[in-house]
Design a protein around this motif. Structure first.
Motif, short mmCIF file in Angstrom:
data_model
loop_
_atom_site.label_atom_id
_atom_site.label_comp_id
_atom_site.label_asym_id
_atom_site.label_seq_id
_atom_site.Cartn_x
_atom_site.Cartn_y
_atom_site.Cartn_z
N MET A 47 0.82 -1.21 0.00
CA MET A 47 0.00 0.00 0.00
C MET A 47 0.86 1.26 0.00
SD MET A 47 -2.99 -1.24 2.60
CE MET A 47 -3.86 0.31 2.63
N ILE A 54 -4.50 0.77 -4.01
CA ILE A 54 -5.04 -0.22 -3.09
C ILE A 54 -5.79 0.49 -1.97
CG2 ILE A 54 -4.49 -2.15 -1.59
CD1 ILE A 54 -1.98 -2.57 -3.25
N ILE A 59 -8.64 -3.84 -1.33
CA ILE A 59 -7.59 -4.28 -0.40
C ILE A 59 -7.68 -5.77 -0.09
CG2 ILE A 59 -8.75 -3.87 1.80
CD1 ILE A 59 -6.25 -2.51 2.75
N ARG A 115 0.21 7.59 3.73
CA ARG A 115 -1.24 7.64 3.90
C ARG A 115 -1.61 8.98 4.41
NH1 ARG A 115 -4.09 4.27 0.96
NH2 ARG A 115 -2.64 2.69 0.49
#
Length: 115
Positions: A47, A54, A59, A115
Motif C-alpha cells: 500500500m 489499493i 484491499i 497515507r
C-alpha cells in the motif's frame, strides 16, 4: 538463513516470551498469528508503494494473496516447526534483531507517511 525466516522466528519467539500471559495458546496458534502479522506488514508495504491504487474493497484481494503465500510458506504442514528448530540450534545475532526491528519501524513509518 533468509530475512523472511529471521523475521518469522523473531516474531514467533517474541510472542512465545509472553507465555505466562497467553498460556492458552499453542505453538500452532502463535505461528498463525505471526503469519497474519507478516501478511499485514507486507500489505502495508504494498500500500505504501501504490497508495492510490489499493484502497477500499480492493484491499481484500492482495491481502488474501499475501496471506495465502505466507500460509503456504510457514504454516502449511507445520513448516514453521522446521524454521523454529533451525533457529533454536543457533543463536540469532544482534544484527538480525536490529534489521528486523528496523524493518518493522520503517514499514510502519513509510505507511504512515504515504497515507
Amino acid at each position: 538463513m533468509s530475512f523472511y525466516k529471521n523475521l518469522f522466528y523473531l516474531l514467533f519467539s517474541f510472542l512465545k516470551s509472553f507465555e505466562g500471559g497467553f498460556s492458552y495458546q499453542s505453538n500452532d496458534t502463535r505461528a498463525l498469528e505471526v503469519v497474519m502479522f507478516i501478511s499485514f506488514l507486507e500489505l502495508f508495504n504494498l500500500m505504501s508503494l501504490f497508495p492510490s491504487t489499493i484502497v477500499g474493497k480492493v484491499i481484500i484481494i492482495p491481502l488474501l494473496f499475501i496471506f495465502g503465500v505466507n500460509y503456504l510458506a510457514f504454516y502449511y504442514r507445520g513448516r514453521y516447526k522446521k524454521v523454529v528448530e533451525s533457529f533454536q540450534l543457533m543463536k540469532v545475532s544482534g544484527i538480525y534483531r536490529g534489521i528486523v526491528i528496523l524493518y518493522l519501524v520503517a514499514t510502519i513509518v513509510v505507511f504512515w507517511v504515504t497515507r
